[in-house]
Design an enzyme around this catalytic site. Sequence first.
Site, PDB file in Angstrom:
ATOM      1  NE  ARG A  47       4.745   4.669  20.688  1.00 38.94           N
ATOM      2  CZ  ARG A  47       4.035   4.152  21.184  1.00 38.94           C
ATOM      3  NH1 ARG A  47       3.906   2.830  20.658  1.00 38.94           N
ATOM      4  NH2 ARG A  47       3.942   4.322  22.538  1.00 38.94           N
ATOM      5  CE1 TYR A  90      -3.985   2.219   1.003  1.00 32.63           C
ATOM      6  CE2 TYR A  90      -2.522   3.085   2.169  1.00 32.63           C
ATOM      7  CZ  TYR A  90      -3.740   3.040   1.678  1.00 32.63           C
ATOM      8  OH  TYR A  90      -3.953   4.490   1.706  1.00 32.63           O
TER       9      TYR A  90
HETATM   10  P1  NAD Z   1     -12.821   2.307   0.069  1.00 32.75           P
HETATM   11  O1  NAD Z   1     -12.122   0.721   0.834  1.00 32.75           O
HETATM   12  O2  NAD Z   1     -13.972   1.696   0.802  1.00 32.75           O
HETATM   13  O3  NAD Z   1     -12.456   2.408  -1.162  1.00 32.75           O
HETATM   14  C1  NAD Z   1     -12.087   1.584  -1.958  1.00 32.75           C
HETATM   15  C2  NAD Z   1     -12.917   1.106  -3.809  1.00 32.75           C
HETATM   16  O4  NAD Z   1     -12.194   1.416  -4.035  1.00 32.75           O
HETATM   17  C3  NAD Z   1     -13.657   0.517  -2.720  1.00 32.75           C
HETATM   18  O5  NAD Z   1     -15.205   0.420  -3.375  1.00 32.75           O
HETATM   19  C4  NAD Z   1     -13.281  -0.653  -3.392  1.00 32.75           C
HETATM   20  O6  NAD Z   1     -14.092  -1.718  -4.277  1.00 32.75           O
HETATM   21  C5  NAD Z   1     -12.611   0.369  -5.261  1.00 32.75           C
HETATM   22  N1  NAD Z   1     -11.870  -0.540  -5.287  1.00 32.75           N
HETATM   23  C6  NAD Z   1     -10.484  -0.926  -5.489  1.00 32.75           C
HETATM   24  N2  NAD Z   1      -9.940  -2.007  -6.052  1.00 32.75           N
HETATM   25  C7  NAD Z   1     -10.071  -1.325  -7.467  1.00 32.75           C
HETATM   26  C8  NAD Z   1     -10.142  -0.990  -8.518  1.00 32.75           C
HETATM   27  N3  NAD Z   1      -8.341  -2.478  -8.890  1.00 32.75           N
HETATM   28  N4  NAD Z   1     -10.518  -1.136  -9.630  1.00 32.75           N
HETATM   29  C9  NAD Z   1     -11.916  -0.768  -9.251  1.00 32.75           C
HETATM   30  N5  NAD Z   1     -12.524  -0.413  -7.727  1.00 32.75           N
HETATM   31  C10 NAD Z   1     -11.445  -0.158  -7.105  1.00 32.75           C
HETATM   32  O7  NAD Z   1     -12.064   2.914   1.377  1.00 32.75           O
HETATM   33  P2  NAD Z   1     -11.545   4.283   1.475  1.00 32.75           P
HETATM   34  O8  NAD Z   1     -11.313   4.548   2.564  1.00 32.75           O
HETATM   35  O9  NAD Z   1     -12.940   4.841   0.625  1.00 32.75           O
HETATM   36  O10 NAD Z   1     -10.465   4.950   0.664  1.00 32.75           O
HETATM   37  C11 NAD Z   1     -10.804   5.755  -0.582  1.00 32.75           C
HETATM   38  C12 NAD Z   1      -9.318   6.052  -0.807  1.00 32.75           C
HETATM   39  O11 NAD Z   1      -8.774   6.992  -0.049  1.00 32.75           O
HETATM   40  C13 NAD Z   1      -8.289   4.507  -1.058  1.00 32.75           C
HETATM   41  O12 NAD Z   1      -7.825   5.106  -2.821  1.00 32.75           O
HETATM   42  C14 NAD Z   1      -7.493   4.975  -0.260  1.00 32.75           C
HETATM   43  O13 NAD Z   1      -6.092   4.817   0.004  1.00 32.75           O
HETATM   44  C15 NAD Z   1      -7.858   6.679  -0.135  1.00 32.75           C
HETATM   45  N6  NAD Z   1      -7.384   6.554   1.818  1.00 32.75           N
HETATM   46  C16 NAD Z   1      -8.158   6.836   2.622  1.00 32.75           C
HETATM   47  C17 NAD Z   1      -8.207   6.904   3.723  1.00 32.75           C
HETATM   48  C18 NAD Z   1      -9.252   6.621   5.050  1.00 32.75           C
HETATM   49  O14 NAD Z   1      -8.926   7.015   6.137  1.00 32.75           O
HETATM   50  N7  NAD Z   1     -10.371   6.346   4.907  1.00 32.75           N
HETATM   51  C19 NAD Z   1      -7.555   7.369   4.256  1.00 32.75           C
HETATM   52  C20 NAD Z   1      -5.722   8.082   2.704  1.00 32.75           C
HETATM   53  C21 NAD Z   1      -6.128   6.966   1.924  1.00 32.75           C
END
Ligand code: NAD
Length: 318
Positions: free
Chosen positions: A279, A149
Amino acid sequence: MGLESSKRVLVTGGAGFLGSFLCERLLAEGCEVLCVDNFFTGTRHNIAHMLDNHRFELLRHDVCFPLYVEVDEIYNLACPASPVHYQFDPVQTTKTSVIGAINMLGLAKRLKVRILQASTSEVYGDPSVHPQTEEYWGNVNPVGVRSCYDEGKRCAETLFFDYRRQHNMPIKVARIFNTYGPRMHPNDGRVVSNFVTQALKGEDITIYGDGQQTRSFCYVTDLIDGLYRLMQSSSDFTGPCNLGNPNEFTIEELARTVIELTGSKSKLVRKPLPSDDPRQRQPEISKAKEKLGWMPKIPLREGLKETVKYFEDRLRTA
Ligand code: NAD
Ligand code: UDP
């Protein structure tokens, strides 16, 4: 693109936690929304209330494969985000971050449109600079269990900035810190969803390690407002831009607050700390304040109350 004049916006990962709130916000702003998702962690349930809207369109598609559509803006959110989910199939996680970014950047390049990358505070790894500023390059293990990741997201950032340098593309990179709220996946293993469901079920609250590690929790609607503002910001502002709530809490403090808000009788139990678990984490958000006029408004207790309500409803109907 049709004859309608509203902006057509692609949201990859639109059926996920953050993506579904972003789709809602874009509809409220009068946009047409094309939600693309392979439903790896996202669900139709998250977007069910938008399916009847004639400005909302859903496409099941994996961003690891090229996508040929016509849109005016792209938000690239597709990627599993919780440690449990992204470690389930780590090779696929790196592919989604890296190949997904290449495909979406290729699409943006052909269409000559703005593209925003949902990056993460994980690019800072286990940080030795506190709070984390965008200038800090991070402390990331390249071969650990979080690397699929962390390094995937770091490589995606590199691609965004190389497309900018090589092709002069209008890019935006948001570094998102821990965000919570309704529609978090109940089994994603993240701390807020775990603690709230454990408290509501009267199960033990699982504190990993000594519970003194810190995180800074941002409520979902605040975060979405930051993403939206970043996309609208001046074209010379690319980011990376930290988006998160600077109020920092220990994990034990979070557990005690959840117990208090739910009135639960759950006990705190200690479990081993997962490897490479950072941490401390706190965003330094002066860039977002200055360039976007943004700062989070919802305090933790208020956001947690909404989150508790959501999980109560889910448990009742499960
Ligand atoms: P989530 O898992 O709820 O959403 C991710 C979505 O992407 C899901 O609907 C999943 O089905 C879809 N997905 C995964 N792989 C895929 C692919 N190959 N093709 C098409 N769709 C795909 O997670 P989230 O918390 O909503 O996170 C959304 C974005 O924000 C991510 O990129 C994540 O890295 C970033 N992010 C989230 C947080 C957080 O705290 N929620 C923090 C930092 C970064
Ligand atoms: N954590 C915990 N108990 C849980 C789930 C998580 O103590 O049931 C801890 C975890 O070890 C980490 C913090 O809470 O220190 C945040 O974990 P999360 O998975 O939510 O996000 P991340 O580590 O990616 O910030």
